[in-house]
Motif scaffolding. Structure first.
Motif, PDB file in Angstrom:
ATOM      1  N   HIS A 111     -20.398  -2.575 -16.371  1.00 44.63           N
ATOM      2  CA  HIS A 111     -20.768  -1.657 -15.292  1.00 44.63           C
ATOM      3  C   HIS A 111     -21.821  -0.685 -15.804  1.00 44.63           C
ATOM      4  O   HIS A 111     -21.747  -0.230 -16.941  1.00 44.63           O
ATOM      5  CB  HIS A 111     -19.556  -0.831 -14.832  1.00 44.63           C
ATOM      6  CG  HIS A 111     -18.403  -1.656 -14.390  1.00 44.63           C
ATOM      7  ND1 HIS A 111     -18.304  -2.166 -13.128  1.00 44.63           N
ATOM      8  CD2 HIS A 111     -17.292  -2.063 -15.052  1.00 44.63           C
ATOM      9  CE1 HIS A 111     -17.178  -2.845 -13.023  1.00 44.63           C
ATOM     10  NE2 HIS A 111     -16.545  -2.805 -14.183  1.00 44.63           N
ATOM     11  N   VAL A 125     -23.054  -4.388 -11.690  1.00 40.09           N
ATOM     12  CA  VAL A 125     -21.781  -4.969 -12.113  1.00 40.09           C
ATOM     13  C   VAL A 125     -22.053  -6.386 -12.618  1.00 40.09           C
ATOM     14  O   VAL A 125     -22.734  -7.175 -11.954  1.00 40.09           O
ATOM     15  CB  VAL A 125     -20.729  -4.950 -10.977  1.00 40.09           C
ATOM     16  CG1 VAL A 125     -21.198  -5.724  -9.759  1.00 40.09           C
ATOM     17  CG2 VAL A 125     -19.379  -5.462 -11.460  1.00 40.09           C
ATOM     18  N   ARG A 142     -25.655 -10.631 -12.929  1.00 38.08           N
ATOM     19  CA  ARG A 142     -25.089  -9.393 -12.430  1.00 38.08           C
ATOM     20  C   ARG A 142     -25.635  -9.129 -11.025  1.00 38.08           C
ATOM     21  O   ARG A 142     -26.587  -9.771 -10.580  1.00 38.08           O
ATOM     22  CB  ARG A 142     -25.399  -8.218 -13.346  1.00 38.08           C
ATOM     23  CG  ARG A 142     -26.859  -7.849 -13.382  1.00 38.08           C
ATOM     24  CD  ARG A 142     -27.121  -6.674 -14.309  1.00 38.08           C
ATOM     25  NE  ARG A 142     -28.553  -6.484 -14.457  1.00 38.08           N
ATOM     26  CZ  ARG A 142     -29.146  -6.119 -15.559  1.00 38.08           C
ATOM     27  NH1 ARG A 142     -28.448  -5.879 -16.651  1.00 38.08           N
ATOM     28  NH2 ARG A 142     -30.449  -5.961 -15.605  1.00 38.08           N
TER      29      ARG A 142
END
Length: 165
Positions: A27, A47, A54
């Motif tokens: 994250h 994320v 991602r």
């Protein structure tokens, strides 16, 4: 095959594997500043889906003399290792938003919506402490009455993000 040659082959495979693998933070949360027919400030969240992909979400605002705009984007990114903390990434995205042409969000008669599709290509550096910085280019194609002369916007941005798991 001698033990020395076997050891060298194993060492080479290990080096090649480590060069091809990259660390994508699970994250990140930060700020992306960009220039695209005016200054945009965007809260950004990334994320990781796996070790090579991602999704990035951004919520941006733009305030100009005759309008205010709010934009939400989502971009899927493939991430490729360059060298020790350096990665490059590329991917497609979509977005949309609101624009108010009288510079206040109170008069709903001047409130318009817009949609966009985007591409993204950039380079980033992962520090050994929880900081990720990046520079990217994001061409955007708008579907609206928001952009005046051209429906294509060339968006260059710089980002700083906090990495966490």
């Amino acid at each position: 095959m001698s033990k020395g040659l076997f050891f060298v082959i194993i060492l080479l495979f290990t080096c090649v594997y480590s060069m091809q693998s990259q660390e994508i933070s699970k994250h990140t949360l930060g700020l992306r500043l960009s220039e695209s027919d005016g200054f945009w400030a965007e809260a950004s969240y990334q994320v990781a889906l796996n070790s090579k992909n991602r999704i990035e979400f951004g919520l941006g605002i733009q305030s100009k003399r005759n309008y205010n705009a709010l934009k939400l984007t989502g971009i899927y990114q493939w991430v490729f290792a360059i060298d020790r903390g350096f990665n490059w990434y590329v991917g497609p995205g979509i977005g949309g938003g609101l624009v108010d042409f009288d510079s206040t969000f109170s008069d709903k008669n001047n409130l318009k919506t817009f949609g966009l599709i985007a591409g993204d290509i950039g380079i980033e550096y992962n520090f050994n402490f929880p900081l990720l910085i990046s520079l990217d280019f994001r061409p955007e194609i708008y579907f609206d009455n928001y952009t005046n002369d051209d429906d294509i916007s060339f968006n260059f941005g710089v980002s700083a993000r906090y990495k966490f798991d």
